[in-house]
Design a protein around this motif. Structure first.
Motif, PDB file in Angstrom:
ATOM      1  N   MET A  42       0.853  -1.178   0.000  1.00  0.00           N
ATOM      2  CA  MET A  42       0.000   0.000   0.000  1.00  0.00           C
ATOM      3  C   MET A  42       0.900   1.243   0.000  1.00  0.00           C
ATOM      4  SD  MET A  42      -3.073   0.860   2.637  1.00  0.00           S
ATOM      5  CE  MET A  42      -4.194  -0.306   1.921  1.00  0.00           C
ATOM      6  N   PRO A  43       0.846   2.069  -1.050  1.00  0.00           N
ATOM      7  CA  PRO A  43       1.799   3.169  -1.187  1.00  0.00           C
ATOM      8  C   PRO A  43       1.690   4.250  -0.119  1.00  0.00           C
ATOM      9  CG  PRO A  43       0.180   3.188  -2.971  1.00  0.00           C
ATOM     10  CD  PRO A  43      -0.053   1.949  -2.174  1.00  0.00           C
ATOM     11  N   ASP A  44       0.529   4.529   0.406  1.00  0.00           N
ATOM     12  CA  ASP A  44       0.383   5.590   1.394  1.00  0.00           C
ATOM     13  C   ASP A  44       0.542   5.102   2.827  1.00  0.00           C
ATOM     14  OD1 ASP A  44       0.088   7.503  -0.500  1.00  0.00           O
ATOM     15  OD2 ASP A  44      -2.092   7.540  -0.424  1.00  0.00           O
ATOM     16  N   ASP A  45       0.896   3.837   3.008  1.00  0.00           N
ATOM     17  CA  ASP A  45       1.046   3.292   4.350  1.00  0.00           C
ATOM     18  C   ASP A  45       2.094   4.060   5.152  1.00  0.00           C
ATOM     19  OD1 ASP A  45       0.584   1.347   6.461  1.00  0.00           O
ATOM     20  OD2 ASP A  45       2.571   0.570   5.940  1.00  0.00           O
ATOM     21  N   LEU A  46       3.228   4.378   4.544  1.00  0.00           N
ATOM     22  CA  LEU A  46       4.277   5.115   5.261  1.00  0.00           C
ATOM     23  C   LEU A  46       3.791   6.514   5.612  1.00  0.00           C
ATOM     24  CD1 LEU A  46       7.029   5.527   6.474  1.00  0.00           C
ATOM     25  CD2 LEU A  46       7.916   6.008   4.182  1.00  0.00           C
ATOM     26  N   ARG A  47       3.122   7.144   4.685  1.00  0.00           N
ATOM     27  CA  ARG A  47       2.579   8.481   4.962  1.00  0.00           C
ATOM     28  C   ARG A  47       1.637   8.417   6.159  1.00  0.00           C
ATOM     29  NH1 ARG A  47      -1.116  12.270   4.534  1.00  0.00           N
ATOM     30  NH2 ARG A  47      -0.639  14.224   3.511  1.00  0.00           N
ATOM     31  N   ASP A  48       0.736   7.459   6.151  1.00  0.00           N
ATOM     32  CA  ASP A  48      -0.221   7.304   7.250  1.00  0.00           C
ATOM     33  C   ASP A  48       0.478   6.993   8.567  1.00  0.00           C
ATOM     34  OD1 ASP A  48      -2.240   7.743   5.403  1.00  0.00           O
ATOM     35  OD2 ASP A  48      -2.752   5.613   5.198  1.00  0.00           O
ATOM     36  N   ARG A  49       1.520   6.167   8.521  1.00  0.00           N
ATOM     37  CA  ARG A  49       2.269   5.842   9.742  1.00  0.00           C
ATOM     38  C   ARG A  49       2.974   7.064  10.301  1.00  0.00           C
ATOM     39  NH1 ARG A  49       5.594   1.450   7.410  1.00  0.00           N
ATOM     40  NH2 ARG A  49       7.233   2.314   8.696  1.00  0.00           N
ATOM     41  N   SER A  69       9.467  16.672  16.168  1.00  0.00           N
ATOM     42  CA  SER A  69      10.616  16.751  15.265  1.00  0.00           C
ATOM     43  C   SER A  69      10.490  15.661  14.202  1.00  0.00           C
ATOM     44  CB  SER A  69      11.926  16.577  16.032  1.00  0.00           C
ATOM     45  OG  SER A  69      12.062  15.243  16.478  1.00  0.00           O
ATOM     46  N   LEU A  70      11.046  15.925  13.029  1.00  0.00           N
ATOM     47  CA  LEU A  70      11.033  14.914  11.967  1.00  0.00           C
ATOM     48  C   LEU A  70      11.735  13.641  12.431  1.00  0.00           C
ATOM     49  CD1 LEU A  70      11.844  16.899   8.699  1.00  0.00           C
ATOM     50  CD2 LEU A  70       9.762  15.658   9.216  1.00  0.00           C
ATOM     51  N   ARG A  71      12.828  13.824  13.110  1.00  0.00           N
ATOM     52  CA  ARG A  71      13.612  12.674  13.556  1.00  0.00           C
ATOM     53  C   ARG A  71      12.811  11.781  14.509  1.00  0.00           C
ATOM     54  NH1 ARG A  71      19.077  11.729  13.120  1.00  0.00           N
ATOM     55  NH2 ARG A  71      19.385  13.808  12.273  1.00  0.00           N
ATOM     56  N   GLU A  72      12.109  12.386  15.471  1.00  0.00           N
ATOM     57  CA  GLU A  72      11.344  11.587  16.442  1.00  0.00           C
ATOM     58  C   GLU A  72      10.125  10.940  15.786  1.00  0.00           C
ATOM     59  OE1 GLU A  72      10.126   9.604  19.852  1.00  0.00           O
ATOM     60  OE2 GLU A  72      12.074  10.368  19.208  1.00  0.00           O
ATOM     61  N   ILE A  73       9.484  11.652  14.901  1.00  0.00           N
ATOM     62  CA  ILE A  73       8.336  11.062  14.194  1.00  0.00           C
ATOM     63  C   ILE A  73       8.803   9.871  13.362  1.00  0.00           C
ATOM     64  CG2 ILE A  73       6.608  11.467  12.394  1.00  0.00           C
ATOM     65  CD1 ILE A  73       6.371  14.348  13.506  1.00  0.00           C
ATOM     66  N   ALA A  74       9.917  10.032  12.654  1.00  0.00           N
ATOM     67  CA  ALA A  74      10.464   8.938  11.851  1.00  0.00           C
ATOM     68  C   ALA A  74      10.831   7.744  12.738  1.00  0.00           C
ATOM     69  CB  ALA A  74      11.681   9.419  11.066  1.00  0.00           C
ATOM     70  N   ALA A  88      13.355   9.412   5.647  1.00  0.00           N
ATOM     71  CA  ALA A  88      12.183   8.840   4.967  1.00  0.00           C
ATOM     72  C   ALA A  88      10.971   9.768   4.891  1.00  0.00           C
ATOM     73  CB  ALA A  88      11.801   7.517   5.622  1.00  0.00           C
ATOM     74  N   PRO A  89      10.689  10.565   5.914  1.00  0.00           N
ATOM     75  CA  PRO A  89       9.506  11.440   5.814  1.00  0.00           C
ATOM     76  C   PRO A  89       9.556  12.410   4.632  1.00  0.00           C
ATOM     77  CG  PRO A  89      10.246  11.329   8.084  1.00  0.00           C
ATOM     78  CD  PRO A  89      11.287  10.630   7.247  1.00  0.00           C
ATOM     79  N   ARG A  90      10.741  12.739   4.164  1.00  0.00           N
ATOM     80  CA  ARG A  90      10.881  13.706   3.065  1.00  0.00           C
ATOM     81  C   ARG A  90      10.230  13.206   1.762  1.00  0.00           C
ATOM     82  NH1 ARG A  90      12.252  18.334   5.438  1.00  0.00           N
ATOM     83  NH2 ARG A  90      14.102  18.178   6.725  1.00  0.00           N
ATOM     84  N   ARG A  91      10.040  11.888   1.633  1.00  0.00           N
ATOM     85  CA  ARG A  91       9.377  11.362   0.439  1.00  0.00           C
ATOM     86  C   ARG A  91       7.943  11.859   0.339  1.00  0.00           C
ATOM     87  NH1 ARG A  91      10.008   5.344   1.042  1.00  0.00           N
ATOM     88  NH2 ARG A  91      11.779   5.710   2.383  1.00  0.00           N
ATOM     89  N   TYR A  92       7.288  11.991   1.474  1.00  0.00           N
ATOM     90  CA  TYR A  92       5.886  12.401   1.493  1.00  0.00           C
ATOM     91  C   TYR A  92       5.716  13.845   1.951  1.00  0.00           C
ATOM     92  CZ  TYR A  92       4.702   7.537   0.823  1.00  0.00           C
ATOM     93  OH  TYR A  92       4.584   6.291   0.306  1.00  0.00           O
ATOM     94  N   PHE A  93       6.647  14.315   2.747  1.00  0.00           N
ATOM     95  CA  PHE A  93       6.558  15.655   3.326  1.00  0.00           C
ATOM     96  C   PHE A  93       7.884  16.373   3.098  1.00  0.00           C
ATOM     97  CE2 PHE A  93       3.974  12.709   5.838  1.00  0.00           C
ATOM     98  CZ  PHE A  93       2.725  13.276   5.668  1.00  0.00           C
ATOM     99  N   PRO A  94       7.989  17.124   2.011  1.00  0.00           N
ATOM    100  CA  PRO A  94       9.264  17.778   1.697  1.00  0.00           C
ATOM    101  C   PRO A  94       9.761  18.731   2.776  1.00  0.00           C
ATOM    102  CG  PRO A  94       7.785  17.844  -0.193  1.00  0.00           C
ATOM    103  CD  PRO A  94       6.995  17.317   0.971  1.00  0.00           C
ATOM    104  N   ALA A 109      -0.147  18.069   8.216  1.00  0.00           N
ATOM    105  CA  ALA A 109      -0.890  16.810   8.091  1.00  0.00           C
ATOM    106  C   ALA A 109      -1.329  16.302   9.463  1.00  0.00           C
ATOM    107  CB  ALA A 109      -0.036  15.762   7.377  1.00  0.00           C
ATOM    108  N   VAL A 110      -0.482  16.461  10.458  1.00  0.00           N
ATOM    109  CA  VAL A 110      -0.839  16.058  11.825  1.00  0.00           C
ATOM    110  C   VAL A 110      -1.950  16.971  12.353  1.00  0.00           C
ATOM    111  CG1 VAL A 110       0.013  15.850  14.207  1.00  0.00           C
ATOM    112  CG2 VAL A 110       1.431  15.048  12.300  1.00  0.00           C
ATOM    113  N   ALA A 111      -1.823  18.273  12.139  1.00  0.00           N
ATOM    114  CA  ALA A 111      -2.837  19.223  12.605  1.00  0.00           C
ATOM    115  C   ALA A 111      -4.183  18.958  11.941  1.00  0.00           C
ATOM    116  CB  ALA A 111      -2.380  20.652  12.322  1.00  0.00           C
ATOM    117  N   ARG A 112      -4.155  18.540  10.685  1.00  0.00           N
ATOM    118  CA  ARG A 112      -5.405  18.235   9.977  1.00  0.00           C
ATOM    119  C   ARG A 112      -6.192  17.147  10.691  1.00  0.00           C
ATOM    120  NH1 ARG A 112      -3.946  16.178   5.091  1.00  0.00           N
ATOM    121  NH2 ARG A 112      -4.967  14.199   5.398  1.00  0.00           N
ATOM    122  N   VAL A 113      -5.503  16.188  11.268  1.00  0.00           N
ATOM    123  CA  VAL A 113      -6.172  15.128  12.034  1.00  0.00           C
ATOM    124  C   VAL A 113      -6.933  15.739  13.210  1.00  0.00           C
ATOM    125  CG1 VAL A 113      -5.788  13.074  13.475  1.00  0.00           C
ATOM    126  CG2 VAL A 113      -4.533  13.347  11.320  1.00  0.00           C
TER     127      VAL A 113
END
Length: 175
Positions: free
Chosen positions: A1-8, A26-31, A40-46, A54-58
């Motif tokens: 599932m391509p968006d699985d990493l984004r969702d995680r 922080s990006l590091r702690e989320i990763a 890895a987060p940079r693939r979905y979130f430059p 994206a987190v705030a949208r939730v």
């Protein structure tokens, strides 16, 4: 599932803000929590802000769903209590949702989620102006309460009386 990493990544951010507040995102702690490398987060979130948006949208989606689930006959006091309760229960998320650099940035999905919440208020009140004024009142009470300012200046233990006073302006018959 391509968006699985984004969702995680988003889920890890939601979890982190709930546990440690918006300053811990922080990006590091989320990763790390998502079980991926810090790059890895940079693939979905430059940018870091895009991930935070994206987190705030939730948070907006959750608050909007809570307001929408209120019974049709609920009044403005019910909406106000729900809003203040959300701010208290999910303080880190509440703070993140209203970070100006996220709302002003190029984050269309976040702005769309905030407009959905506002739309629920407009639908309940029947007026954009009244909905904006109510939201400003509710947000002001919530934020000042979280900061401790209202307790200090009013001596109140709970914001209920302040909430009632604010809502009264929308429920009185015009003179």
């Amino acid at each position: 599932m391509p968006d699985d990493l984004r969702d995680r990544l988003v889920a890890a951010g939601v979890e982190l803000v709930a546990e440690s507040g918006s300053g811990a995102l922080s990006l590091r702690e989320i990763a790390r929590r998502a079980g991926v490398s810090h790059g890895a987060p940079r693939r979905y979130f430059p940018t870091h802000r895009e991930l935070l948006a994206a987190v705030a949208r939730v948070g907006y989606e959750d608050l909007t769903a809570r307001v929408a689930r209120l019974p049709e006959d609920s009044d403005l006091l019910d909406i106000g209590r729900l809003y203040l309760g959300f701010a208290r229960e999910r303080r880190g998320m509440f703070e993140l949702m209203f970070r100006h650099e996220l709302l002003r940035g190029n984050h269309e999905q976040l702005r769309a989620a905030s407009k959905l919440l506002f739309g629920v208020l407009v639908e309940r009140l029947g007026s954009v102006t009244a909905a904006g004024a109510l939201w400003a009142n509710l947000h002001g009470i919530a934020q000042l309460w979280l900061w401790g300012s209202l307790q200090m200046t009013t001596g109140a233990d709970e914001p209920e009386a302040l909430l009632r006073a604010a809502v009264n302006a929308y429920t009185r018959e015009p003179t």
